[in-house]
Write a protein that holds these residues in place. Structure first.
Motif: not given
Ligand code: 3PG
Length: 307
Positions: A32-47
């Motif tokens: 799965v990919l999370l590219e060009k995220y701008t917000d830590k919340a996106q990373l927290l959700d993706a992991v």
């Protein structure tokens, strides 16, 4: 089936992602990919439901590790892992690895791109100088430093190196003159290229006392980390020493001040791009995917950097 996330605020080239996907899918896992995220919340959700994580300079701290309940391994596709909280990873029983050497030629080539730009007066039309015959100081003789030495010989430079941890014999076997201290390197060389990691010991260590030793017209090249520079002291030094130039691939915190005060003597890339080549992305990205599969399937811990 394991779920492997590539989380890259600064994405890999598409061809590298394709290669990573092939490694992961051939091993029967899911990418799965999370590219060009701008917000830590996106990373927290993706992991939150992934088993493994591939990152670049993306920050993995205690909060990210807390959110990643199933995480077993993080691979930093690259060399420096100062962006990962190693103690927190150990506390969460997460293995951390890097992929040493995989992107080092790309970084070394960029160091020369910036060197040529600096000695040609940033292409302002005036006569500059050549690299041939100049003394180049390589500060730290790791994978990038060794590539810099190789390329420097092609330019006809006289190459010196200092590395607090690498034996002098190893440096000299590579046809490079080893000096005894960082001070001696800066005193000797017209151009110094930084290749030290950001650690508690190296942070702010490139200060006025050191850079001020450089001969007239000295050029400092930074493709390492911004944290190793004592920015306030470098600004003060460059105000006093109007002959010095600073070129960096890692934008300083005080970028605006550097740019305003040292027009014609200072350059920073807008975004760290030493490792931004298709080749480096393929090498580091695929190595990361293979290391993850080796760890998940066979427990191989080569390149582990935490306890
Ligand atoms: C590294 O440590 O590998 C380099 O600084 C490259 O970093 P990047 O993957 O964030 O471009």
């Amino acid at each position: 089936m394991a779920k492997i996330l590539v989380a890259t605020e600064k994405p890999f080239a598409a061809i590298a992602v394709k290669g990573i996907r092939e490694v992961v899918e051939q091993a029967g896992d899911e990418l799965v990919l999370l590219e060009k995220y701008t917000d830590k919340a996106q990373l927290l959700d993706a992991v939150k439901d992934v088993d493994a994580l591939i990152i670049r300079s993306d920050k993995v701290d205690n909060e990210v590790l807390d959110a990643a309940k199933q995480l077993k391994i993080v691979v930093r596709a690259g060399a420096g892992y100062d962006n990962v909280d190693l103690d927190a990873a150990t506390a969460h029983q997460v293995c951390v690895m890097n992929t040493p050497g995989q992107n080092s030629n790309a970084v070394a080539e960029l160091a020369f791109g910036m060197m040529v730009m600096a000695v040609r007066n940033f292409y302002n039309g005036t006569s500059g100088t050549e690299l041939k015959g100049k003394k180049l100081g390589i500060h730290a003789f790791g994978n990038v430093g060794r590539n810099v030495a190789r390329i420097a010989k092609g330019f006809g430079m006289e190459v010196y190196a200092y590395d607090a941890f690498c034996p002098k014999e190893v440096i000299e076997e590579a046809g490079v003159k080893a000096v005894d201290s960082a001070e001696a390197l800066y005193e000797t060389c017209n151009i110094v290229s930084l290749h030290i990691p950001a650690t508690a010991e190296t942070k702010n260590s490139i200060n006025a006392a050191l850079v001020g030793k450089m001969p007239k017209g000295g050029v400092l090249v930074n493709t390492a980390r911004k944290e190793v520079i004592n920015e306030a002291e470098l600004i003060q030094l460059m105000e006093e020493r109007t002959d010095l130039k600073y070129v960096t691939d890692i934008m300083p915190v005080a970028n605006e001040e550097f740019a305003a005060k040292f027009a014609g003597r200072y350059f920073s890339t807008p975004k760290k791009m030493g490792a931004q080549t298709a080749e480096a992305n393929i090498n580091a990205g695929i190595a990361a995917a293979r290391q993850i599969e080796g760890f998940l399937k066979e427990g191989i811990e080569k390149f582990r950097v935490n306890k």
